[in-house]
Design an enzyme around this catalytic site. Structure first.
Site, mmCIF file in Angstrom:
data_model
loop_
_atom_site.group_PDB
_atom_site.id
_atom_site.type_symbol
_atom_site.label_atom_id
_atom_site.label_comp_id
_atom_site.label_asym_id
_atom_site.label_seq_id
_atom_site.Cartn_x
_atom_site.Cartn_y
_atom_site.Cartn_z
ATOM 1 N N CYS A 1 0.826 -1.210 0.000
ATOM 2 C CA CYS A 1 0.000 0.000 0.000
ATOM 3 C C CYS A 1 0.863 1.265 0.000
ATOM 4 C CB CYS A 1 -0.991 -0.034 1.150
ATOM 5 S SG CYS A 1 -2.324 1.183 0.987
ATOM 6 N N GLU B 1 -2.295 -8.835 4.173
ATOM 7 C CA GLU B 1 -2.331 -9.228 5.592
ATOM 8 C C GLU B 1 -3.700 -9.030 6.221
ATOM 9 O OE1 GLU B 1 -2.247 -4.988 5.782
ATOM 10 O OE2 GLU B 1 -1.063 -6.366 4.557
ATOM 11 N N HIS C 1 -3.735 -4.912 0.518
ATOM 12 C CA HIS C 1 -3.265 -5.369 1.832
ATOM 13 C C HIS C 1 -3.498 -6.866 2.000
ATOM 14 C CE1 HIS C 1 -2.527 -1.527 4.081
ATOM 15 N NE2 HIS C 1 -3.319 -1.045 3.140
#
Length: 324
Positions: free
Chosen positions: A137, A250, A248
């Site tokens: 990001c 994660e 993202h």
């Protein structure tokens, strides 16, 4: 992270920890395309380092995050740490996996420290020292900014709290990142809204060409924002082990904030998010960087810090590590 002293401590830690006896790069011109493609020389870098350590660069505090830990100067979202720990790596704060967030590309300590680390990584790889870098990001945006001689070619877009598919480009099939990806993961990324996007700035394919960034990076996949603007979602450096994603990965696994209504948590989306972490950790396994002793290693690991609950002040991160 604030002040030049923090930056010099950071460089000292990087230089010492990763055993890089180098000067900071001063030239920001694009590298010669004849540069040895380190990340493609798999026979040369099949190093079986089963104790990889990945550095994560902390970022500047917002007012709300600062209220959780008064006196602290920077933080790392715990989800970034878990993302690499879950794939068999350990973490030292303040180094080289460049996380996402809201810091300024132009003025923040995050950007300034990231610039130093980026230059060290380029120089290390130029000297045959395998030094992988990952940007997520804001980290993705920072990589593009630094690789364009600190010129900003991002354009405003609306892709905040949005789940998207990936549209794979022709280079994806021959990329290091995707050429060995499981077919099920590729199908999920292509067919399902499985990537979690939280950004207001995008890089278009047109601007990749205008900036000459397409000479440094291969664009591997794109996504679209709320207004159907197509933007670059995944990049891989041509001659360096550097990767970046605008989304993202994660968050699919570790972020559950009530305001994160778009984050995909299906079984397939979780597996897709973990694939990227597994890929990068395996790149780190090719490195033989070591601490000088077990004692020094232990004193620098993230286990020396305790994550705090931040879900009550941040819509993005349930837990975070804070640093003074």
């Amino acid at each position: 992270m604030s002040g030049m002293c923090s930056h010099f401590r950071l460089v000292t830690l990087i230089l010492y920890l990763l055993a890089i006896d180098l000067l900071v790069v001063t030239s920001r011109s694009f590298p010669d395309r004849r540069t040895v493609q380190l990340h493609r020389n798999s026979n040369q870098y099949r190093v079986n380092n089963n104790r990889p350590i990945i550095g994560i660069l902390s970022q500047d505090l917002s007012k709300s995050m600062a209220s959780v830990s008064p006196g602290s100067t920077s933080y790392i979202a715990a989800s970034y740490v878990k993302w690499v720990e879950g794939q068999g790596a350990r973490v030292v704060p303040i180094k080289l996996l460049i996380p996402g967030g809201g810091a300024s590309l132009l003025t923040s300590g995050y950007s300034k420290a990231g610039s130093i680390l980026y230059e060290l990584a380029i120089e290390a790889n130029n000297n045959g020292d395998f030094f992988p870098v990952w940007g997520t990001c804001l980290g993705f945006e920072l990589l593009l900014y630094l690789s364009a001689a600190k010129r900003n070619y991002l354009t405003s877009c609306e892709s905040y709290n949005r789940a998207s598919q990936l549209k794979f480009l022709s280079d994806a099939s021959t990329s290091v990142l995707f050429e060995r990806a499981p077919l099920a993961v590729m199908k999920t990324l292509r067919k399902e809204k499985s990537t979690s996007n939280f950004h207001h700035w995008c890089m278009t394919m047109e601007n990749m060409t205008t900036s000459s960034l397409d000479k440094f990076y291969r664009s591997l996949a794109t996504s679209t924002d709320d207004k159907n603007l197509e933007f670059v979602a995944t990049i891989e450096a041509v001659n360096y082990p550097i990767w970046g994603v605008q989304f993202h990965p994660e968050k699919n696994v570790y972020e559950w904030g009530t305001n994160l209504t778009s984050v995909p948590h299906s079984s397939d989306a979780v597996k897709a998010g973990l694939y990227f972490g597994d890929f990068f950790v395996n790149q780190a396994r090719k490195s033989q960087h070591r601490f000088s002793s077990e004692q020094e290693e232990a004193s620098n690991l993230i286990y020396n810090y305790t994550p705090l609950y931040t879900g009550n002040v941040s819509s993005s991160f349930l837990q975070s590590y804070f640093f003074y």
